[in-house]
Design a protein around this motif. Sequence first.
Motif, PDB file in Angstrom:
ATOM      1  N   GLN A   1       0.749  -1.265  -0.089  1.00 52.50           N
ATOM      2  CA  GLN A   1       0.037  -0.075  -0.088  1.00 52.50           C
ATOM      3  C   GLN A   1       0.758   1.240  -0.143  1.00 52.50           C
ATOM      4  O   GLN A   1       0.442   2.412  -0.674  1.00 52.50           O
ATOM      5  CB  GLN A   1      -0.982   0.146   1.246  1.00 52.50           C
ATOM      6  CG  GLN A   1      -2.005  -1.147   1.264  1.00 52.50           C
ATOM      7  CD  GLN A   1      -2.943  -1.273   2.471  1.00 52.50           C
ATOM      8  OE1 GLN A   1      -3.270   0.089   2.505  1.00 52.50           O
ATOM      9  NE2 GLN A   1      -2.912  -2.182   3.047  1.00 52.50           N
TER      10      GLN A   1
ATOM     11  N   HIS B   1       0.248   4.086  -2.703  1.00 45.48           N
ATOM     12  CA  HIS B   1      -0.257   5.164  -2.242  1.00 45.48           C
ATOM     13  C   HIS B   1       0.796   6.359  -2.349  1.00 45.48           C
ATOM     14  O   HIS B   1       0.349   7.342  -2.540  1.00 45.48           O
ATOM     15  CB  HIS B   1      -0.964   5.107  -0.919  1.00 45.48           C
ATOM     16  CG  HIS B   1      -2.106   4.488  -0.780  1.00 45.48           C
ATOM     17  ND1 HIS B   1      -2.302   2.976  -1.133  1.00 45.48           N
ATOM     18  CD2 HIS B   1      -3.337   4.815  -0.553  1.00 45.48           C
ATOM     19  CE1 HIS B   1      -3.695   2.657  -0.736  1.00 45.48           C
ATOM     20  NE2 HIS B   1      -4.347   3.828  -0.539  1.00 45.48           N
TER      21      HIS B   1
ATOM     22  N   ARG C   1       4.272   4.753  11.374  1.00 43.83           N
ATOM     23  CA  ARG C   1       3.408   5.473  10.327  1.00 43.83           C
ATOM     24  C   ARG C   1       4.297   5.865   9.423  1.00 43.83           C
ATOM     25  O   ARG C   1       5.616   6.446   9.457  1.00 43.83           O
ATOM     26  CB  ARG C   1       2.858   6.634  11.277  1.00 43.83           C
ATOM     27  CG  ARG C   1       1.869   6.189  12.242  1.00 43.83           C
ATOM     28  CD  ARG C   1       0.540   5.673  11.590  1.00 43.83           C
ATOM     29  NE  ARG C   1      -0.238   5.341  12.711  1.00 43.83           N
ATOM     30  CZ  ARG C   1      -0.151   4.201  13.296  1.00 43.83           C
ATOM     31  NH1 ARG C   1       0.603   3.277  13.258  1.00 43.83           N
ATOM     32  NH2 ARG C   1      -1.389   3.819  14.231  1.00 43.83           N
TER      33      ARG C   1
ATOM     34  N   ILE D   1       0.697   8.991   4.737  1.00 46.05           N
ATOM     35  CA  ILE D   1      -0.465   8.258   4.986  1.00 46.05           C
ATOM     36  C   ILE D   1      -0.600   8.016   6.562  1.00 46.05           C
ATOM     37  O   ILE D   1      -0.555   6.963   6.814  1.00 46.05           O
ATOM     38  CB  ILE D   1      -0.720   7.364   4.025  1.00 46.05           C
ATOM     39  CG1 ILE D   1       0.650   6.334   3.943  1.00 46.05           C
ATOM     40  CG2 ILE D   1      -1.096   7.652   2.706  1.00 46.05           C
ATOM     41  CD1 ILE D   1       0.346   4.883   3.308  1.00 46.05           C
TER      42      ILE D   1
ATOM     43  N   GLU E   1      -2.952   7.872   8.429  1.00 43.13           N
ATOM     44  CA  GLU E   1      -4.169   7.309   8.981  1.00 43.13           C
ATOM     45  C   GLU E   1      -3.915   5.675   8.864  1.00 43.13           C
ATOM     46  O   GLU E   1      -4.699   5.035   9.457  1.00 43.13           O
ATOM     47  CB  GLU E   1      -5.451   7.764   8.080  1.00 43.13           C
ATOM     48  CG  GLU E   1      -5.270   7.198   6.604  1.00 43.13           C
ATOM     49  CD  GLU E   1      -4.674   8.298   5.647  1.00 43.13           C
ATOM     50  OE1 GLU E   1      -4.678   7.840   4.733  1.00 43.13           O
ATOM     51  OE2 GLU E   1      -3.919   9.015   6.214  1.00 43.13           O
ATOM     52  N   LEU E   2      -3.111   5.118   7.962  1.00 39.03           N
ATOM     53  CA  LEU E   2      -2.719   3.899   7.886  1.00 39.03           C
ATOM     54  C   LEU E   2      -1.752   3.275   8.762  1.00 39.03           C
ATOM     55  O   LEU E   2      -0.757   3.799   9.054  1.00 39.03           O
ATOM     56  CB  LEU E   2      -2.352   3.677   6.465  1.00 39.03           C
ATOM     57  CG  LEU E   2      -3.234   3.804   5.528  1.00 39.03           C
ATOM     58  CD1 LEU E   2      -2.596   3.106   4.166  1.00 39.03           C
ATOM     59  CD2 LEU E   2      -4.587   2.789   5.629  1.00 39.03           C
ATOM     60  N   SER E   3      -2.105   2.183   9.515  1.00 37.32           N
ATOM     61  CA  SER E   3      -1.234   1.510  10.367  1.00 37.32           C
ATOM     62  C   SER E   3      -0.670   0.056   9.717  1.00 37.32           C
ATOM     63  O   SER E   3      -1.597  -0.506   8.931  1.00 37.32           O
ATOM     64  CB  SER E   3      -1.589   1.238  11.836  1.00 37.32           C
ATOM     65  OG  SER E   3      -2.755   0.719  11.922  1.00 37.32           O
TER      66      SER E   3
ATOM     67  N   SER F   1      -9.377  -5.054  -0.756  1.00 39.37           N
ATOM     68  CA  SER F   1      -8.005  -5.397  -0.606  1.00 39.37           C
ATOM     69  C   SER F   1      -6.993  -5.430  -1.776  1.00 39.37           C
ATOM     70  O   SER F   1      -5.741  -5.307  -1.605  1.00 39.37           O
ATOM     71  CB  SER F   1      -8.148  -6.784   0.444  1.00 39.37           C
ATOM     72  OG  SER F   1      -8.704  -7.521  -0.168  1.00 39.37           O
TER      73      SER F   1
ATOM     74  N   TYR G   1     -10.495  -1.341   4.337  1.00 37.20           N
ATOM     75  CA  TYR G   1     -10.081  -0.197   5.346  1.00 37.20           C
ATOM     76  C   TYR G   1     -10.171   1.228   4.828  1.00 37.20           C
ATOM     77  O   TYR G   1     -10.636   2.054   5.768  1.00 37.20           O
ATOM     78  CB  TYR G   1      -8.487  -0.458   5.536  1.00 37.20           C
ATOM     79  CG  TYR G   1      -7.914  -1.862   5.919  1.00 37.20           C
ATOM     80  CD1 TYR G   1      -8.171  -2.017   7.403  1.00 37.20           C
ATOM     81  CD2 TYR G   1      -7.476  -2.631   4.938  1.00 37.20           C
ATOM     82  CE1 TYR G   1      -7.504  -3.130   7.853  1.00 37.20           C
ATOM     83  CE2 TYR G   1      -6.865  -3.885   5.503  1.00 37.20           C
ATOM     84  CZ  TYR G   1      -7.151  -4.146   6.958  1.00 37.20           C
ATOM     85  OH  TYR G   1      -6.468  -5.211   7.534  1.00 37.20           O
ATOM     86  N   SER G   2     -10.480   1.324   3.769  1.00 41.30           N
ATOM     87  CA  SER G   2     -10.769   2.784   3.447  1.00 41.30           C
ATOM     88  C   SER G   2     -11.554   2.662   1.949  1.00 41.30           C
ATOM     89  O   SER G   2     -11.431   3.197   0.993  1.00 41.30           O
ATOM     90  CB  SER G   2      -9.404   3.538   2.979  1.00 41.30           C
ATOM     91  OG  SER G   2      -8.814   2.804   1.980  1.00 41.30           O
TER      92      SER G   2
END
Length: 506
Positions: free
Chosen positions: A117, A121, A184, A188, A190-192, A375, A407-408
């Motif tokens: 990701q 991203h 992190r 991004i 917000e993604l873990s 996914s 997730y999003s």
Amino acid sequence: MSPRRTAAAIAFLYLFLGYLWISFSDRFVLTLAAESLYLTELQTYKGWAYVTVTAVLLYILAHRALQRERNLSERDGLTLLLNRHMFERELQSELTYADDNDQNLIVIIFNIDGFKQINSHVNLEAGDKFLIAVAGVLRESCHQQALIARFGGDEFALALPDARWPDDGLPLLQKIQRRINQLRVPEIPELSFTSSAGVALYPRDGRSAEKLIDASTLALDEAKTNSRGSHKLFNAELSQVMSSRARLLLDLKLALDHNQLTVVYQPQFCVQENRMTGVEVLVRWHHPERGMIPPSDFIPLAEQHGLICGITDFVMRTALHELIEAGLLYRDIQRVSFNVSAADFNGNESCDRFIANLSELPGDWSVIELELTESAALLNLEGVKQVLSVLNKRGVQVSLDDFGTGYSSLNTLRLLPIQEVKIDQSFVKDIVQNKQDAKLVRTILAMAKALHLRVVAEGVETHAQANYLINAGCEELQGFLYARPMEIDHLITFIGNLNQQKRAQS
């Protein structure tokens, strides 16, 4: 600088310094002892000094060159951890010591869940920085005697000498997983990310480095299959399971080569208008000895071992050939949905593959719909976007499968050319009893309506589920209540019966 230029620069510097030494050292010696009886002795000392300085310079250059070569051969270039070759070599030495001193040892292999990701991203540089941060976590968490390596990609390995499981290994493993989860990516935040791990123990699971690495790798595969962010301890039962999977993989390759796979079609309906809106094409494998193999068993296997593209191509070509030959496409069937994988979008040839599979279509390509899970899309977002953009311009539609389980989801809808979302059957199953599922389904329907997206609810098996969905505003349903997946001959009969019913009603 190229090796040739570097060597030339060193040689030129050596010549220049040598010229300066000869020119000025002779003058200096003559100044000190022009008429002295010690002139010969001073010249000797000067020669030894020159040899000594030259030797020191040669040592420095050789040491740096050999150290760099050693680092390249022993270390991972990005994280400076051991590479796989050196990890195996050092691990074997530790095993010899452990055997001589009756000690235990733990081998752990890590994999970062969803790491792709970051590359999708953001960019590769952000991914590299994240891997360096993971390497830092491993260094800080482990004692000095531990062997730490990066095998490549997002896979790391640990060897813990003189350590027991679970007393020593489990707390460390959990600590590392927690710290990786806290990392992190600034672009991004917000993604873990979680990490899965496979664990093998010496001497129980093997007495050589190769066997322990293989055992922990098998355990890692099992951990990733069961649940992300988990760990799995290797055992004899797991070895049997993996051996069974290896045999199944070999049989799957043979099935692809000998056309043992077949396709079936599950109709989708607009219940209020009493019409079939399309079909989803599914693959089936009837093993000559083991009977019907569930897709849940062989599809993940195909994705892990690079066979899924061949299956996708087979399904698309076979289904279109059968539907066209039966005269159903464009007449009775206005939409054909194919499940696709993230791997179907890897490589520059992905778009050409899809175009080749659809090249026999006698009409508009809008009859085709590609279904992919969120996914899968996030695993290779850039590749998916590029291919879908080209196909969408030709009329191909896109459906986001298993919607709501990712997730999003909203972000995915924004980034991809989506025309349809499918409500996952896990929400439909308990929609009548589970208020949370019911609320989520209503939210999905309201959002889809606002975005002018078509919604299909899958896994509908009871009238209660169907009535709830219809009352909530879901127009298209799919499931055993209306039709099970069927082969082409049965589909022809099924559609014929539907047409007869319509004519009787009119």
